[in-house]
Design a protein around this motif. Structure first.
Motif, short mmCIF file in Angstrom:
data_model
loop_
_atom_site.label_atom_id
_atom_site.label_comp_id
_atom_site.label_asym_id
_atom_site.label_seq_id
_atom_site.Cartn_x
_atom_site.Cartn_y
_atom_site.Cartn_z
N LEU A 175 15.34 -28.20 -24.24
CA LEU A 175 16.52 -27.71 -24.85
C LEU A 175 16.61 -27.40 -26.36
O LEU A 175 17.13 -26.56 -26.53
N PHE A 176 16.04 -28.59 -27.02
CA PHE A 176 16.18 -28.34 -28.40
C PHE A 176 14.99 -28.20 -29.08
O PHE A 176 14.96 -28.03 -30.44
N MET A 177 13.68 -28.43 -28.76
CA MET A 177 12.38 -28.06 -29.53
C MET A 177 12.05 -26.59 -29.54
O MET A 177 12.49 -25.92 -28.88
N ASP A 178 11.17 -26.56 -30.46
CA ASP A 178 10.38 -25.14 -30.58
C ASP A 178 9.11 -25.32 -30.73
O ASP A 178 8.29 -26.28 -30.97
N ASN A 179 8.15 -24.05 -30.36
CA ASN A 179 6.70 -23.88 -30.34
C ASN A 179 6.61 -23.25 -31.70
O ASN A 179 7.24 -22.16 -32.03
N LEU A 180 5.43 -23.35 -32.55
CA LEU A 180 4.92 -22.65 -33.57
C LEU A 180 3.93 -21.70 -33.45
O LEU A 180 2.76 -22.29 -33.00
N SER A 181 3.92 -20.39 -33.44
CA SER A 181 2.61 -19.60 -33.24
C SER A 181 1.73 -19.86 -34.11
O SER A 181 0.48 -19.50 -34.11
N SER A 182 2.15 -20.51 -35.41
CA SER A 182 1.16 -20.65 -36.60
C SER A 182 0.04 -21.81 -36.24
O SER A 182 -0.85 -21.92 -36.98
N VAL A 183 0.42 -22.58 -35.47
CA VAL A 183 -0.29 -23.80 -35.09
C VAL A 183 -1.53 -23.41 -34.29
O VAL A 183 -1.32 -22.93 -33.16
N LYS A 184 -2.69 -23.39 -34.86
CA LYS A 184 -4.23 -23.10 -34.05
C LYS A 184 -5.19 -24.14 -34.26
O LYS A 184 -5.05 -24.61 -35.32
N ASN A 185 -5.80 -24.52 -33.39
CA ASN A 185 -6.95 -25.48 -33.38
C ASN A 185 -8.00 -24.91 -34.20
O ASN A 185 -8.31 -23.64 -34.11
N ASP A 186 -8.67 -25.38 -35.05
CA ASP A 186 -9.67 -25.20 -35.93
C ASP A 186 -10.79 -26.11 -35.52
O ASP A 186 -10.86 -27.01 -35.86
N THR A 187 -11.71 -25.38 -34.41
CA THR A 187 -12.82 -26.26 -34.03
C THR A 187 -13.80 -26.49 -34.90
O THR A 187 -14.49 -27.57 -34.95
N GLY A 188 -13.92 -25.40 -36.10
CA GLY A 188 -14.97 -25.91 -37.13
C GLY A 188 -14.72 -26.90 -37.87
O GLY A 188 -15.18 -27.92 -38.40
N ALA A 189 -13.24 -27.20 -38.02
CA ALA A 189 -12.78 -28.54 -38.95
C ALA A 189 -13.05 -29.57 -38.35
O ALA A 189 -13.40 -30.67 -38.77
N ALA A 190 -12.71 -29.68 -37.02
CA ALA A 190 -12.98 -30.74 -36.04
C ALA A 190 -14.59 -31.33 -36.16
O ALA A 190 -14.80 -32.24 -36.13
N LYS A 191 -15.50 -30.15 -36.07
CA LYS A 191 -16.78 -30.35 -36.03
C LYS A 191 -17.08 -31.08 -37.69
O LYS A 191 -18.26 -31.90 -37.68
N ASP A 192 -16.67 -30.41 -38.53
CA ASP A 192 -16.80 -30.94 -39.83
C ASP A 192 -16.60 -32.29 -40.27
O ASP A 192 -17.32 -32.94 -40.69
N ALA A 193 -15.18 -32.59 -39.62
CA ALA A 193 -14.58 -33.86 -39.62
C ALA A 193 -15.61 -35.01 -39.03
O ALA A 193 -15.83 -36.05 -39.52
N ALA A 194 -15.98 -34.46 -37.82
CA ALA A 194 -17.04 -35.73 -37.14
C ALA A 194 -18.24 -35.73 -37.69
O ALA A 194 -19.01 -36.77 -37.38
N ARG A 195 -18.59 -34.70 -38.46
CA ARG A 195 -20.11 -35.05 -39.25
C ARG A 195 -19.82 -35.71 -40.35
O ARG A 195 -20.94 -36.31 -41.17
N ASP A 196 -18.80 -35.74 -41.13
CA ASP A 196 -18.48 -36.53 -42.24
C ASP A 196 -18.38 -37.90 -42.06
O ASP A 196 -17.77 -38.64 -41.25
N ALA A 197 -19.14 -38.82 -42.80
CA ALA A 197 -19.38 -40.21 -42.80
C ALA A 197 -17.96 -40.97 -43.10
O ALA A 197 -17.83 -42.03 -42.27
N HIS A 198 -17.06 -40.27 -43.92
CA HIS A 198 -15.83 -40.95 -44.17
C HIS A 198 -14.95 -40.93 -42.84
O HIS A 198 -13.96 -41.86 -42.86
N THR A 199 -15.03 -40.02 -41.96
CA THR A 199 -13.98 -39.91 -40.83
C THR A 199 -14.47 -41.30 -39.97
O THR A 199 -13.73 -42.05 -39.65
N TRP A 200 -15.79 -41.83 -39.95
CA TRP A 200 -16.24 -42.92 -39.34
C TRP A 200 -15.91 -44.13 -40.10
O TRP A 200 -15.61 -45.43 -39.16
N ILE A 201 -16.27 -44.24 -41.27
CA ILE A 201 -15.86 -45.14 -42.22
C ILE A 201 -14.36 -45.54 -42.28
O ILE A 201 -14.11 -46.92 -41.85
#
Length: 457
Positions: free
Chosen positions: A212-238
């Motif tokens: 009844l009261f929440m909304d969807n934002l069309s501007s929210v999109k998945n950035d699979t490239g960012a996820a891959k870059d983050a997974a490759r970054d050592a600081h994510t795992w540290i």
């Protein structure tokens, strides 16, 4: 700009959303964002309650259920494991389905483990059935990831800390709330089905209110490239290692505290329930303070000294456990909960600063550096949150093995003490020792900034 553009899709979609525009934010954006925040908190709060449901249900399971302490610790480990794993797909679900739509779905899914527990919660049910139903309850752990991803998109950068802190804290408080409700039910000589019967309609209410009261934002999109870059970054795992020590401790102890009291100190379920909610409650409430201290003094510094406190408290717990001193054990365990909550705030606050420092090291400046840091930090948070929750699995398995081997939780506390020592060493070596490195005068300014920046993250 006075408001969002008309939606072109059914289901309360907002096609244009610009919270950084001051005029838009004041006229329309803030009201919409706050409304979505409150109902997101409600759904996430109930999700946390369902996730930690079995930490309470096992207190109702007396000798007539035929379960050993090791069986119960394995049961809660399974629940924690699933909750950690589903955080990864839940992080990306918001962009696929929409924040409102996924909140409706994720809230409704909570009916499955709750109704299933209502059906099987009686003596004579097989242990494998309890394990399966406990596995289903793990989906409640995913609501945190999707809720944080959704609310992050609604607020401007200058408001994100407050909004995300409130969202996370409101969700975490679902842990002590369900323990308090269980205390009232046990005190009134009620059974586990009374507890489940209370939460089933609350889940329906949360899903309906989201619709009844929440909304969807069309501007929210998945950035699979960012996820891959983050997974490759050592600081994510540290940072995942450090978050295991803070949030993993919080959620693991939340599941295990009542069982440790009943199995290690001979407390009845009612006596245990009187004590178990205090630690998670204080740990939830203090999380924003950890973020504030990190803002003021630097997240790495707060995290470092927080691990000193956690190690010291754990050392006292070893002594209290060996001496069977219940007052000392409970009081220090509550302190450990508080420190885990404080560390939750400081470690999560480090993540954006780390990737901002890396952006500067790449030679980026201004908005480009901010955008690069935000892109990677946002992607890494989902992974770090999921891995951190796995710490709760380790804690429950450690208690299980300790009770099997020694008949008490002392062995587990020794292992936790060692892990906090590792986290202290990692924090110092990676994020504080570098500030003492002498940067050559001929080095680029961006390199100097990166060397100095880690202490301030």
């Amino acid at each position: 700009m006075t408001g969002p553009a008309p939606t072109r899709r059914s289901g309360r979609w907002i096609e244009r959303w610009d919270p950084e525009d001051e005029a838009f934010w004041r006229s329309t954006g803030e009201r919409i964002a706050r409304r979505n925040l409150w109902f997101s908190v409600l759904s996430e709060h109930i999700g946390f309650s369902v996730w930690t449901l079995w930490s309470v249900l096992v207190l109702f399971m007396g000798p007539e259920y035929g379960l050993t302490p090791a069986d119960k610790f394995l049961l809660t480990s399974v629940v924690t494991l699933v909750g950690a794993v589903v955080r990864v797909p839940y992080t990306f679900a918001v962009a696929v389905f929409g924040g409102r739509n996924w909140t409706i779905v994720s809230a409704s899914l909570l009916l499955i483990p709750t109704v299933a527990a209502f059906v099987v919660m009686e003596p004579g049910t097989s242990y494998s059935t309890f394990l399966l139903v406990g596995l289903l309850a793990g989906i409640g752990g995913g609501n945190f990831a999707s809720s944080m991803t959704n609310i992050n998109a609604f607020f401007p950068l200058r408001k994100k800390g407050w909004a995300l802190g409130l969202n996370a804290g409101g969700g975490n408080i679902g842990v002590p709330v369900i323990q308090l409700v269980a205390l009232a039910i046990i005190g009134a000589s009620g059974g586990p089905r009374v507890l489940l019967g209370i939460y089933i309609p609350l889940i329906v209410v949360a899903a309906v209110l989201a619709a009844l009261f929440m909304d969807n934002l069309s501007s929210v999109k998945n950035d699979t490239g960012a996820a891959k870059d983050a997974a490759r970054d050592a600081h994510t795992w540290i940072m995942s290692v450090l978050y295991i020590g803070t949030f993993g401790s919080f959620i693991g102890y939340s599941f295990a505290f009542g069982q440790v009291l009943t199995n290690g100190f001979g407390r009845t379920p009612l006596q245990a329930a009187y004590l178990t909610f205090v630690g998670p409650l204080l740990g939830s409430l203090i999380r924003p303070l950890g973020g504030w201290l990190a803002d003021r003094y630097g997240g790495a510094r707060i995290t470092l000294w927080n691990y000193v406190g956690m190690a010291a408290a754990t050392a006292v717990l070893v002594v209290a456990s060996m001496q069977k001193s219940l007052p000392l054990f409970v009081s220090v365990f509550v302190v450990l909960f508080v420190l885990s909550g404080l560390g939750n705030g400081s470690t999560f606050k480090m993540i954006p600063g780390i990737f901002q420092a890396k952006a500067l090291a790449k030679g980026l400046e201004g908005e480009a550096a901010v955008a690069h840091g935000r892109r990677l930090s946002g992607a890494s948070m989902g992974l770090i949150g999921a891995v951190g929750a796995l710490g709760g699995v380790g804690i429950n398995l450690a208690f299980r093995q300790s009770f099997l081997s020694y008949g008490s939780g002392t062995g587990a506390f020794v292992a936790f003490l060692a892990y906090y020592g590792v986290c202290f060493a990692v924090t110092w070596a990676v994020y504080l020792r570098r500030t003492a490195v002498r940067v050559p005068a001929t080095a680029p300014a961006s390199e100097a900034k990166a060397q100095l920046g880690y202490a301030e993250v």
